[in-house]
Design a protein around this motif. Sequence first.
Motif, mmCIF file in Angstrom:
data_model
loop_
_atom_site.group_PDB
_atom_site.id
_atom_site.type_symbol
_atom_site.label_atom_id
_atom_site.label_comp_id
_atom_site.label_asym_id
_atom_site.label_seq_id
_atom_site.Cartn_x
_atom_site.Cartn_y
_atom_site.Cartn_z
ATOM 1 N N LEU A 8 0.828 -1.205 0.000
ATOM 2 C CA LEU A 8 0.000 0.000 0.000
ATOM 3 C C LEU A 8 0.866 1.260 0.000
ATOM 4 C CD1 LEU A 8 -2.764 1.359 0.255
ATOM 5 C CD2 LEU A 8 -2.629 1.024 2.721
ATOM 6 N N ARG B 161 0.728 4.577 -2.381
ATOM 7 C CA ARG B 161 0.588 5.924 -1.805
ATOM 8 C C ARG B 161 1.632 6.880 -2.359
ATOM 9 N NH1 ARG B 161 -0.820 4.348 4.039
ATOM 10 N NH2 ARG B 161 -3.084 4.543 3.917
ATOM 11 N N TYR C 209 -6.924 12.257 -2.984
ATOM 12 C CA TYR C 209 -6.479 10.880 -2.770
ATOM 13 C C TYR C 209 -7.659 10.050 -2.305
ATOM 14 C CZ TYR C 209 -1.801 12.964 -2.695
ATOM 15 O OH TYR C 209 -0.655 13.631 -3.011
ATOM 16 N N ASP D 137 -8.493 5.976 -0.703
ATOM 17 C CA ASP D 137 -8.131 4.590 -0.402
ATOM 18 C C ASP D 137 -9.116 3.703 -1.135
ATOM 19 O OD1 ASP D 137 -5.888 4.916 1.245
ATOM 20 O OD2 ASP D 137 -7.203 5.590 2.879
ATOM 21 N N PRO E 229 -5.706 -3.695 -0.787
ATOM 22 C CA PRO E 229 -5.770 -2.275 -0.435
ATOM 23 C C PRO E 229 -4.801 -1.455 -1.284
ATOM 24 C CG PRO E 229 -4.922 -3.613 1.386
ATOM 25 C CD PRO E 229 -5.336 -4.561 0.322
ATOM 26 N N ARG F 184 -4.053 2.752 -3.253
ATOM 27 C CA ARG F 184 -4.287 4.182 -3.191
ATOM 28 C C ARG F 184 -4.560 4.695 -4.595
ATOM 29 N NH1 ARG F 184 -5.148 7.733 1.092
ATOM 30 N NH2 ARG F 184 -3.571 9.375 1.145
#
Length: 473
Positions: free
Chosen positions: A367, A371, A393, A395, A411, A413
């Motif tokens: 993740l 990011r 941004y 998630d 998960p 970004r």
Amino acid sequence: MTTDKQQLLRTIPKVDECLAWFAKPPASPAIEAAPLVLIKRAIREVLEQRRNAILTQALKGEDELSHPVLKAAISTRIQELTRPRFQRLINATGVVVHTNMGRSLLPEAALNNLAEVGGHYSNLEFDLNTGKRGSRYSLVEDILCDLTGAEAALVVNNNAAAVLLCLSVLAQGREVIVSRGQLVEIGGSFRIPDVMTRSGARLVEVGATNHTHLKDYETAIGPDTALLLKVHTSNYRLIGFTSEVSLPDLVKLGVRHDLPVMEDLGSGSLMDMGLFGLPAEPTVGEILKGGVDVVTFSGDKLLGGPQAGLILGKKEIIAAIKSDALNRALRIDKFTLAALETVLRLYYDPEQARRQIPTLAMLATPLAVTRRRAVRLKRRLGSQLAGLCRLSYLDTESRVGGGALPERGLPSRALTLEPFIMTLNELETRLRQLPLPVIGRIEHDKYILDLRTVSDKEIPQLADSLLLVFSNN
Ligand SMILES: *Cc1c(COP(=O)(O)O)cnc(C)c1O
């Protein structure tokens, strides 16, 4: 026809007249390099379109027929016709094994081997030890056996071909028993009952859609039974009150009745997907250890290689398949073999595989990396989209895609776009039609760019593409 229309039709120039516009320099370099056939086709198409517009009164104005406007329309069409159609794109959907976007990307080492072998003569069917004719099948067979513990292996064009071939060789004119819950259609019109018909085998369905018991198989076994087949339901899942017979139980039943057992794995992984935070599906090696006689899976799903169908299993079965005439028609080509050998060799060292095989690397991307990509992308755009689009941004969850585990979320970004000067659908269309197309997804009134499937190298290109879409306004 009204005289109006006739008059307008008469103003449409002849093809040769239009051709003369492009014969004289200075035409643009792109058009000068265009084959004459394509220039003529573009002219005919544009003139035909104008003719139809006149006849259906869809012409927007008479200047649509003026020479400069026609010339510009023809030029645009020539450029469209000369541009390569099969092209790379940026996959910002977050779907890693995306069936419509080429499924798996090849590692650099495989691309290099592809160029080396494809651009030169090779030992495709020439044994360098004996100087005699060799077999293309021997080039990867032992590697596959090393990696999975299989007795023997064969590779064909794709997994659909692998299933067809196995059924044809093992069960033509005889019966194959399959659970009703596994009679699935996998995208792209691969349907187990249809493949069965094509193979010449007869399908015997057992159990109910949600429940199949061992005794259902057992009762269905008769003198014509040739094979017990299990199919990975891949992109389809039964939940709730449901049960299927486990492979070990099916294998025991097969042994008792002297019947081979086959499993179509679809994705088939050589590595423990638990390492990627995904539910642990048994690896191909583990499945073979359970005593199944033959398994089939794709080369370009979780394996992360080229399109191919891998058939692994007992020696006698693979030998029979190899010598079947249908195998010759479905055989693997040299480019695929070149890429596949390199990808398979990477699996000798799982850490190498994880780092170098893009499909695995993308599944393993933490993740934190997605990011960082989102931050880099936003920073590159800077304030250039101020007043044009809101950037935020988000998630989100990426998807594995492909066969097994298609719904599994990872998960991730995303950077989201909310344009002020066009609709989301316009944004989607424009991004899709760029010279380097960008494909994201629209969700919750935002255009979402999931950065799991966008490589670090692609971030600057993605930023340029976004700027281009908003600068052409
Ligand atoms: C994907 C899949 C296939 C078809 O494989 P291709 O490589 O696309 O031909 C067949 N069976 C299952 C279970 C699959 O998931």
